[in-house]
Design an enzyme around this catalytic site. Sequence first.
Site, PDB file in Angstrom:
ATOM      1  N   CYS A  28       0.844  -1.211   0.000  1.00 31.20           N
ATOM      2  CA  CYS A  28       0.000   0.000   0.000  1.00 31.20           C
ATOM      3  C   CYS A  28       0.877   1.259   0.000  1.00 31.20           C
ATOM      4  O   CYS A  28       1.677   1.464   0.922  1.00 31.20           O
ATOM      5  CB  CYS A  28      -0.914  -0.006   1.226  1.00 31.20           C
ATOM      6  N   LYS A  55     -11.038  -8.792   5.897  1.00 27.89           N
ATOM      7  CA  LYS A  55     -10.569  -8.018   7.052  1.00 27.89           C
ATOM      8  C   LYS A  55     -11.063  -8.610   8.370  1.00 27.89           C
ATOM      9  O   LYS A  55     -12.245  -8.957   8.489  1.00 27.89           O
ATOM     10  CB  LYS A  55     -11.067  -6.573   6.947  1.00 27.89           C
TER      11      LYS A  55
HETATM   12  N1  LIG Z   1      -6.883   8.233   2.257  1.00 31.23           N
HETATM   13  C1  LIG Z   1      -6.301   7.042   2.793  1.00 31.23           C
HETATM   14  C2  LIG Z   1      -6.227   5.982   1.711  1.00 31.23           C
HETATM   15  C3  LIG Z   1      -5.742   4.628   2.263  1.00 31.23           C
HETATM   16  C4  LIG Z   1      -6.053   3.476   1.307  1.00 31.23           C
HETATM   17  O1  LIG Z   1      -6.714   3.655   0.262  1.00 31.23           O
HETATM   18  N2  LIG Z   1      -5.561   2.275   1.662  1.00 31.23           N
HETATM   19  C5  LIG Z   1      -5.943   1.105   0.886  1.00 31.23           C
HETATM   20  C6  LIG Z   1      -4.765   0.167   0.628  1.00 31.23           C
HETATM   21  S1  LIG Z   1      -3.558   0.892  -0.500  1.00 31.23           S
HETATM   22  C7  LIG Z   1      -6.925   0.289   1.717  1.00 31.23           C
HETATM   23  O2  LIG Z   1      -6.792   0.176   2.902  1.00 31.23           O
HETATM   24  N3  LIG Z   1      -7.889  -0.323   1.038  1.00 31.23           N
HETATM   25  C8  LIG Z   1      -8.848  -1.208   1.642  1.00 31.23           C
HETATM   26  C9  LIG Z   1     -10.256  -0.758   1.433  1.00 31.23           C
HETATM   27  O3  LIG Z   1     -10.471   0.409   1.037  1.00 31.23           O
HETATM   28  O4  LIG Z   1     -11.153  -1.567   1.649  1.00 31.23           O
HETATM   29  C10 LIG Z   1      -4.917   7.352   3.359  1.00 31.23           C
HETATM   30  O5  LIG Z   1      -4.270   8.287   2.851  1.00 31.23           O
HETATM   31  O6  LIG Z   1      -4.509   6.702   4.326  1.00 31.23           O
END
Ligand SMILES: N[C@@H](CCC(=O)N[C@@H](CS)C(=O)NCC(=O)O)C(=O)O
Length: 204
Positions: A28, A55
């Site tokens: 990520c 999750k």
């Molecule tokens: N705006 C968030 C974005 C975080 C994000 O999109 N993480 C992704 C992995 S790269 C995630 O956790 N995705 C799982 C989901 O949305 O279900 C940040 O900057 O922390």
Amino acid sequence: MSLKSFAQGSVFPPTKQGVLRLYNMRFCPFAQRTRLVLLHKNIPHEVVNVHLKSKPDWFLELNPLGQVPVLQIDDKVVPESTATCEWLDDVYPENRLTPVDPYRRAWDRVLTEYISKVRRSKPCMFDFLLWPFFERFPMLAVLKENPGMLDLEAGKFPTLSAWDKAMRKLPAVMATSFDAQSHATWFKGHLSGAPDYDMYLKED
Ligand SMILES: N[C@@H](CCC(=O)N[C@@H](CS)C(=O)NCC(=O)O)C(=O)O
């Protein structure tokens, strides 16, 4: 603690008082921002990798958005990459990454949002927030089978090329990076709907 990703049904790994924990996913880019700041500032922490396609309930309780990164220490929980990075920089002010001058800080925030400028000097927060996305650009060339897409060696972008070289020498970047081929392989798995969150993990 194992670096294998914790999935639905897994038991919550107990926290220890005073120990900072990062909930992470190894590929990520947002979580990589937080890891870069943690490593660059030598902040002691442990990592819990989360299986984002399955999750654990305890992770959703911690962050109902179900996203990484999340930082946790004792009764404090901080999600969102930019918030985690700024929190770390405030709690561990030595070797500060965020400019103290409010006007510069405002402009760093503007640049972070627009991702439009690079610099070569000592790394600061802007560099760490930008790097994970920059690191993944060469992956596009692999995916498109077009090696010349962003050819930093061609000398067309000397400032960008120098910044790229300087960033790659940082221990925090070396510790968190994957090469373009590895990113592409992982991303194809991600697109297929069955990403291997433990890919390239060297443990049984
Ligand atoms: N705006 C968030 C974005 C975080 C994000 O999109 N993480 C992704 C992995 S790269 C995630 O956790 N995705 C799982 C989901 O949305 O279900 C940040 O900057 O922390």
